[in-house]
Design a protein around this motif. Structure first.
Motif, mmCIF file in Angstrom:
data_model
loop_
_atom_site.group_PDB
_atom_site.id
_atom_site.type_symbol
_atom_site.label_atom_id
_atom_site.label_comp_id
_atom_site.label_asym_id
_atom_site.label_seq_id
_atom_site.Cartn_x
_atom_site.Cartn_y
_atom_site.Cartn_z
ATOM 1 N N PHE A 30 0.827 -1.205 0.000
ATOM 2 C CA PHE A 30 0.000 0.000 0.000
ATOM 3 C C PHE A 30 0.864 1.259 0.000
ATOM 4 N N LEU A 31 1.857 1.290 0.889
ATOM 5 C CA LEU A 31 2.703 2.479 0.986
ATOM 6 C C LEU A 31 3.498 2.708 -0.304
ATOM 7 N N CYS A 32 4.028 1.645 -0.892
ATOM 8 C CA CYS A 32 4.769 1.789 -2.160
ATOM 9 C C CYS A 32 3.854 2.302 -3.263
ATOM 10 N N GLY A 33 2.651 1.729 -3.344
ATOM 11 C CA GLY A 33 1.702 2.171 -4.362
ATOM 12 C C GLY A 33 1.275 3.612 -4.164
ATOM 13 N N ALA A 34 0.981 3.983 -2.926
ATOM 14 C CA ALA A 34 0.580 5.364 -2.640
ATOM 15 C C ALA A 34 1.724 6.328 -2.930
ATOM 16 N N LEU A 56 -6.580 5.112 -7.620
ATOM 17 C CA LEU A 56 -6.934 4.690 -6.266
ATOM 18 C C LEU A 56 -7.582 3.304 -6.287
ATOM 19 N N VAL A 57 -8.458 3.074 -7.264
ATOM 20 C CA VAL A 57 -9.077 1.746 -7.407
ATOM 21 C C VAL A 57 -8.018 0.703 -7.739
ATOM 22 N N LEU A 58 -7.106 1.043 -8.637
ATOM 23 C CA LEU A 58 -6.022 0.135 -8.995
ATOM 24 C C LEU A 58 -5.159 -0.199 -7.776
ATOM 25 N N LEU A 59 -4.857 0.801 -6.971
ATOM 26 C CA LEU A 59 -4.099 0.578 -5.740
ATOM 27 C C LEU A 59 -4.870 -0.338 -4.789
ATOM 28 N N ALA A 173 -0.323 15.526 -1.594
ATOM 29 C CA ALA A 173 -0.351 14.208 -2.240
ATOM 30 C C ALA A 173 -1.412 13.317 -1.608
ATOM 31 N N VAL A 174 -1.485 13.313 -0.290
ATOM 32 C CA VAL A 174 -2.489 12.490 0.398
ATOM 33 C C VAL A 174 -3.891 12.989 0.070
ATOM 34 N N ASN A 175 -4.083 14.302 0.084
ATOM 35 C CA ASN A 175 -5.392 14.875 -0.240
ATOM 36 C C ASN A 175 -5.812 14.489 -1.648
ATOM 37 N N ARG A 176 -4.890 14.596 -2.592
ATOM 38 C CA ARG A 176 -5.219 14.290 -3.979
ATOM 39 C C ARG A 176 -5.428 12.795 -4.180
ATOM 40 N N LEU A 177 -4.683 11.951 -3.439
ATOM 41 C CA LEU A 177 -4.872 10.506 -3.520
ATOM 42 C C LEU A 177 -6.277 10.138 -3.064
ATOM 43 N N LEU A 178 -6.768 10.853 -2.062
ATOM 44 C CA LEU A 178 -8.119 10.604 -1.546
ATOM 45 C C LEU A 178 -9.166 11.440 -2.277
ATOM 46 N N LEU A 179 -8.827 11.879 -3.486
ATOM 47 C CA LEU A 179 -9.717 12.591 -4.411
ATOM 48 C C LEU A 179 -10.114 13.971 -3.903
ATOM 49 N N GLY A 180 -9.247 14.585 -3.129
ATOM 50 C CA GLY A 180 -9.491 15.954 -2.668
ATOM 51 C C GLY A 180 -9.248 16.953 -3.790
ATOM 52 N N ASP A 181 -9.439 18.231 -3.475
ATOM 53 C CA ASP A 181 -9.336 19.257 -4.520
ATOM 54 C C ASP A 181 -8.124 20.167 -4.350
ATOM 55 N N HIS A 182 -7.155 19.790 -3.528
ATOM 56 C CA HIS A 182 -5.943 20.606 -3.407
ATOM 57 C C HIS A 182 -5.201 20.620 -4.736
#
Length: 192
Positions: A30-34, A56-59, A173-182
Motif C-alpha cells: 500500500f505504501l509503495c503504491g501510494a 486509487l481503485v487500482l491501488l 499528495a495524500v489529499n489528492r490521492l483521496l480525491l481531494g481538490d488541493h
C-alpha cells in the motif's frame, strides 16, 4: 509439555509468522503504491479526478490481491498435527516417521483396531522422550517474515523522510490521492 501441546504451540508460532509476513507485505505494498501515485501526480499533475480515482481503485485492487495471496490464503490452509509432525521429521530425520505415527495414535486414543495398544503406548513414550531434547521452533523458517518486516520498515522510513522533507507536498499528495481538490503549488508564476 506433551506432544500435542508442543504441536499446538508450534502451530501458534506458524500462524503468528504468517500474520506478520502477510500484514507486512500488504502495508508495504500500500505504501509503495501510494508513494508511486503521489510522486507521479507531483511530476505530471493528474488534475482529472477520474484518473486519480482510477489509480486509487487500482491501488485498492493491488493491495487486496497481495492481502489475499500473502495473508488470507496462507492462514486458511489447515495445519493438522500430522502435517506439522511431517515437517518436524524433515528437520529431524532421526525421528524416522515415529512422530507422525505417535501423534496419530494420540489423536485416536490408542485404538485397538489400529494395533496393539501396548505397542502404541510404548511408541508414544519412546517418541516423547526422543523429542524432549528437540526445539520445535527450529523448524520455523523466519527469513521470509523478517524480509517482509525489514522491507516494511524501509518503506516506512522512506515515506517518513519524504514527508518530513516537504510536509506541504506530502499533505497535498495524500489529499489528492483521496480525491481531494488541493492543487499542486505552481513552480513558475509569470507576472506581467
Amino acid at each position: 509439555m506433551n506432544l500435542l501441546d508442543q504441536l499446538r504451540d508450534l502451530r501458534r508460532r506458524v500462524r503468528r509468522l504468517l500474520w506478520l509476513n502477510g500484514l507486512s507485505c500488504a502495508i508495504a505494498g500500500f505504501l509503495c503504491g501510494a508513494l508511486l501515485i503521489g510522486v507521479s501526480d507531483w511530476l505530471w499533475h493528474f488534475d482529472d479526478r477520474g484518473l486519480r480515482g482510477g489509480l486509487l481503485v487500482l491501488l485498492s485492487v493491488a493491495v487486496s490481491w497481495v492481502t489475499w495471496r500473502r495473508l488470507i490464503t496462507p492462514l486458511r490452509a489447515p495445519l493438522s498435527n500430522v502435517e506439522l509432525s511431517g515437517h518436524i521429521e524433515q528437520c529431524f530425520p532421526r525421528l524416522r516417521g515415529r512422530l507422525a505415527t505417535a501423534v496419530e495414535f494420540l489423536e485416536r486414543d490408542l485404538c485397538p483396531m489400529v494395533g496393539s495398544p501396548e505397542l502404541q503406548r510404548r511408541l508414544i513414550e519412546q517418541t516423547t522422550s526422543d523429542v524432549r531434547s528437540l526445539n520445535f521452533a527450529e523448524v520455523l523458517d523466519q527469513r521470509e517474515a523478517r524480509r517482509s518486516i525489514l522491507t516494511l520498515a524501509a518503506v516506512c522510513g522512506l515515506v517518513l523522510v519524504l514527508a518530513a522533507a516537504n510536509t506541504a507536498a506530502a499533505a497535498t499528495a495524500v489529499n489528492r490521492l483521496l480525491l481531494g481538490d488541493h492543487r499542486w503549488p505552481k513552480s513558475v508564476e509569470l507576472r506581467l
